[in-house]
Design a protein around this motif. Structure first.
Motif, PDB file in Angstrom:
ATOM      1  N   MET A  36     -12.467   3.440 -11.075  1.00 40.95           N
ATOM      2  CA  MET A  36     -12.168   2.905 -12.408  1.00 40.95           C
ATOM      3  C   MET A  36     -13.213   3.355 -13.421  1.00 40.95           C
ATOM      4  N   PHE A  59      -4.644  -0.789 -15.056  1.00 47.03           N
ATOM      5  CA  PHE A  59      -4.937  -1.317 -13.718  1.00 47.03           C
ATOM      6  C   PHE A  59      -4.304  -2.698 -13.533  1.00 47.03           C
ATOM      7  N   VAL A  72      -7.200  -3.262  -4.973  1.00 45.03           N
ATOM      8  CA  VAL A  72      -8.024  -2.085  -4.659  1.00 45.03           C
ATOM      9  C   VAL A  72      -7.163  -0.817  -4.711  1.00 45.03           C
ATOM     10  N   ALA A 102      -6.348  -0.028  -8.284  1.00 42.84           N
ATOM     11  CA  ALA A 102      -7.509   0.487  -9.008  1.00 42.84           C
ATOM     12  C   ALA A 102      -7.807   1.928  -8.614  1.00 42.84           C
ATOM     13  N   ILE A 103      -7.683   2.224  -7.323  1.00 38.37           N
ATOM     14  CA  ILE A 103      -7.939   3.599  -6.880  1.00 38.37           C
ATOM     15  C   ILE A 103      -6.889   4.532  -7.494  1.00 38.37           C
ATOM     16  N   HIS A 156     -14.317  -1.292  -0.035  1.00 38.82           N
ATOM     17  CA  HIS A 156     -13.104  -1.063  -0.824  1.00 38.82           C
ATOM     18  C   HIS A 156     -13.350  -1.370  -2.294  1.00 38.82           C
ATOM     19  N   GLU A 193      -6.771  -6.570  -1.765  1.00 35.09           N
ATOM     20  CA  GLU A 193      -6.500  -5.228  -1.226  1.00 35.09           C
ATOM     21  C   GLU A 193      -5.456  -4.494  -2.064  1.00 35.09           C
ATOM     22  N   TRP A 197      -1.528  -3.676 -10.776  1.00 41.20           N
ATOM     23  CA  TRP A 197      -1.808  -4.755  -9.820  1.00 41.20           C
ATOM     24  C   TRP A 197      -0.685  -5.792  -9.865  1.00 41.20           C
ATOM     25  N   THR A 211      -4.111   9.527  -3.985  1.00 46.05           N
ATOM     26  CA  THR A 211      -4.145   8.080  -3.754  1.00 46.05           C
ATOM     27  C   THR A 211      -3.526   7.743  -2.396  1.00 46.05           C
ATOM     28  N   ALA A 234     -13.049   1.179  -5.438  1.00 42.17           N
ATOM     29  CA  ALA A 234     -12.156   0.873  -6.557  1.00 42.17           C
ATOM     30  C   ALA A 234     -12.932   0.882  -7.877  1.00 42.17           C
ATOM     31  N   THR A 235     -14.105   0.269  -7.855  1.00 41.43           N
ATOM     32  CA  THR A 235     -14.904   0.191  -9.080  1.00 41.43           C
ATOM     33  C   THR A 235     -15.354   1.578  -9.518  1.00 41.43           C
ATOM     34  N   THR A 268       0.832  -1.207   0.000  1.00 35.15           N
ATOM     35  CA  THR A 268       0.000   0.000   0.000  1.00 35.15           C
ATOM     36  C   THR A 268       0.866   1.257   0.000  1.00 35.15           C
TER      37      THR A 268
END
Lengths: 364, 321
Positions: A343, A111, A156, A159-160, A335, A153, A115, A178, A339-340, A73
């Motif tokens: 995106m 993304f 997430v 994605a954020i 979360h 996580e 990831w 972020t 994230a969704t 993170t």
């Protein structure tokens, strides 16, 4: 469909080539590898001092997982937070947009690449994790749940980051935002939880009925009680207590708590958790309990029935776990929704022909 | 021009908040031709090209590229159109060859076809020595070539070039011109924007003049074209030339290190003047328009706007909006 995936794959590879194939990256991952190794060895050595139990590897395993979550993170916002606006600044976004790659392939590809990069930290920790697995003591369900939640996580955060990089025009601001989102979830929830709990206070009255040791004759050498048990007058204390049970839901959104709460814990003989998952999770589980606002500790009655210690008996963490509800799926859901949404916003913003432009941005 | 119009723009406008970048643009570009898009800095050339390149949505008006509407069907337009942006963005850590291969893949070509096309394009734009180098080490001119190659990956039938020659050395400019003419010869419709007019003069068949977001009408362009313009004459003996011009009654000439400039209305009159000067016995070594065709028209149009004296239909229409 395969054509869609083909282009998506090309975008992912392009991103990885652009970002991961640098010497700095290899150095960073190596540093994580070494750090995790050191943490594992130190824990192994220090826990061995407390008597050798296989369950110690569960403790090490959970620590390493939290460590990977921390590192992940901390680094992922830097990788993902400038994915789209950085390309826009470099003039490479528009040249991709004029190809047959669609906005959602571009955003989704970025993304997936971010990831993947975040997961390389997990990969760097795999040797240490394998070591703890071989040593035994890690339950299969704990392994599956913790790895699954950790991977999600990190996704997430990626994605954020990518989402905000599409929504905010300046790369610096999207990276910082972020980080702020990650900080809000990791630390902000703790602060809000603490302050919230303190803001809602209730008056707690505790009544204590003790034994009058000045009367009742000789002490029994075995129980330490007088021969004849005479109760004291009840003593009443009253003081304010924070009501964490009102605000415990805030903690549910904390990624560390989500991870801890999702991973099934192993308890020792006395009902105490043996890994870090359980020790973190007990925080959110214990906070769910409504404080007993009118508690009575009747040592005298307990002594009369033979065991004065029974009056002070508290619930073990295991008992608390058994009578409270898990909340990790709520946190995880929050979360995933965040994230969704990020995106989806980024895809809408990256779609061309563009209706409106991010303020102050050049399209190419 | 009897070839089909591949780019058709009608009454297109686009503003960014208060800024009206393009007010009223209408023109056509035909297959197999090179059309110059001419205008001063900030006249809306890039905005117009972005709309043609399916990146920006016009506020009003219609665009057809290869028969498709970039707003309704961007995908169809993208597979027919190659765009070379004015900003030279490239994936810094990726080699020239890989850049072209990846672009080919993004145009949904197979890996093998993308590889083959990348090799062709590297040869075409002369980047063989840099083919395996990461693009961040390329010079500006080399990036320009890479950008052109990238626009050609999917063999488009419409080519949009935004300032393609800026940063190129003279030899590279000649190569670019040859390449663009060759593509046009193969039937590609090319729209080139630039403000280096001399270079457009040599490659364009047609021109679209854009000023303050408005394209000049054909009549107005014709009128400007027919305006008296300066021709530059150089003789072996400057004094003899001066004397001859005075005898012919041409006053108001200016002389500088490049020669003597004479205002002449049209090519016919210029030809007559040359014949008479030769008749006068002047040894002429150079005789030609002082500025290129496009530049002359462009400057005249700009002058007309600045004076506000020219009530050309296109410009009034634009300013009423």
């Amino acid at each position: 469909m395969s054509r869609y995936l083909d282009t998506l794959g090309t975008i992912v590879l392009l991103e990885l080539r652009q970002r991961i194939r640098s010497v700095a990256w290899v150095v960073l991952v190596s540093v994580v590898f070494v750090l995790v190794g050191i943490v594992t060895l130190l824990l192994w050595a220090s826990l061995a001092a407390f008597g050798n139990d296989v369950s110690q590897s569960a403790g090490i395993y959970s620590t390493v997982i939290f460590f990977v979550l921390l590192v992940g993170t901390l680094v992922t916002p830097a990788i993902s937070g400038a994915a789209i606006n950085g390309d826009r600044d470099a003039g490479t976004l528009a040249t991709t947009q004029v190809t047959l790659a669609s906005a959602n392939q571009i955003v989704l590809g970025k993304f997936l690449a971010a990831w993947t990069v975040a997961l390389t930290f997990l990969a760097a920790s795999l040797p240490a994790l394998l070591f703890t697995l071989i040593a035994g003591g890690v339950r299969g369900d704990t392994l599956a749940a913790s790895l699954g939640v950790l991977v999600l996580e990190l996704g997430v955060v990626a994605a954020i980051g990518v989402g905000l990089s599409g929504l905010i025009s300046r790369p610096l601001f999207s990276v910082v935002t972020t980080y702020l989102v990650v900080a809000a979830l990791s630390i902000g929830t703790l602060i809000a939880f603490t302050l919230g709990g303190l803001a809602f206070q209730s008056q707690q009255t505790q009544t204590y009925i003790g034994i009058d040791y000045s009367v009742g004759g000789e002490f029994d050498p075995v129980t330490g009680l007088p021969e004849e048990i005479v109760c004291l007058e009840p003593e009443t204390y009253s003081y304010p207590v924070p009501r964490f049970d009102y605000v415990w839901g805030i903690l549910a959104a904390n990624p560390y708590i989500v991870l801890a709460d999702a991973a099934p814990t192993t308890f020792d003989r006395n009902g105490y958790p043996q890994d870090l998952f359980g020790q973190f999770a007990i925080g959110v589980r214990g906070a769910q309990l409504t404080p007993d606002l009118d508690s009575v500790t009747d040592e005298c009655a307990a002594a009369l029935s033979g065991d004065p210690g029974a009056a002070f008996q508290q619930e073990t963490p295991q008992q608390i776990f058994e009578r409270t509800v898990p909340s990790w799926f709520v946190g995880l859901l929050i979360h995933l929704v965040l994230a969704t949404a990020a995106m989806a916003g980024a895809i809408a913003r990256t779609r061309t022909p563009a209706g409106s432009l991010p303020t102050g941005s050049r399209i190419a | 021009m009897n070839a089909a119009a591949v780019i058709v723009v009608e009454g297109v406008s686009r503003s960014f908040g208060e800024v009206h970048a393009v007010r009223d643009a209408s023109f056509e570009v035909h297959a197999g031709s090179v059309t110059a898009l001419i205008g001063p800095n900030g006249s809306g050339k890039t905005t117009l090209l972005l709309m043609l390149a399916t990146l920006l949505r016009p506020d009003a008006g219609s665009i057809r590229i290869a028969g498709h509407d970039p707003v309704a069907d961007p995908r169809a337009v993208r597979s027919a159109m190659g765009w070379m942006p004015d900003v030279l963005g490239s994936w810094g850590s990726i080699s020239v060859r890989r850049t072209l291969e990846i672009t080919g893949r993004l145009y949904e070509r197979s890996a093998a076809a993308s590889r083959e096309r990348a090799q062709q394009l590297i040869e075409l734009v002369g980047l063989e020595p840099q083919a395996e180098q990461p693009t961040r080490v390329l010079s500006r001119g080399q990036k320009q070539r890479l950008s052109l190659a990238r626009a050609l990956v999917h063999e488009p039938s419409v080519l949009l070039l935004d300032e393609p020659a800026s940063g190129l050395d003279p030899a590279a400019r000649v190569e670019l011109r040859t390449l663009v003419r060759r593509l046009a010869g193969e039937g590609v419709a090319v729209l080139v924007s630039s403000h280096v007019l001399a270079e457009l003069d040599e490659m364009a068949d047609a021109a679209v003049y854009l000023d303050h977001g408005v394209t000049a009408s054909a009549e107005r362009v014709e009128r400007s074209r027919a305006q008296a313009r300066d021709w530059r004459i150089r003789a072996i003996d400057g004094a003899q030339l001066e004397a001859a011009l005075v005898r012919l009654g041409l006053a108001g000439t200016t002389t500088d290190h490049l020669g003597t400039s004479v205002s002449v209305a049209g090519e016919r009159e210029a030809a007559e003047l040359l014949a008479r000067l030769v008749g006068e016995g002047v040894a002429i070594s150079a005789f030609g328009p002082a500025v290129g065709d496009l530049e002359h028209t462009f400057l005249d149009l700009a002058r007309g706007d600045a004076a506000g004296a020219d009530p050309a239909p296109a410009s009034t229409e634009g300013s009423e909006r």
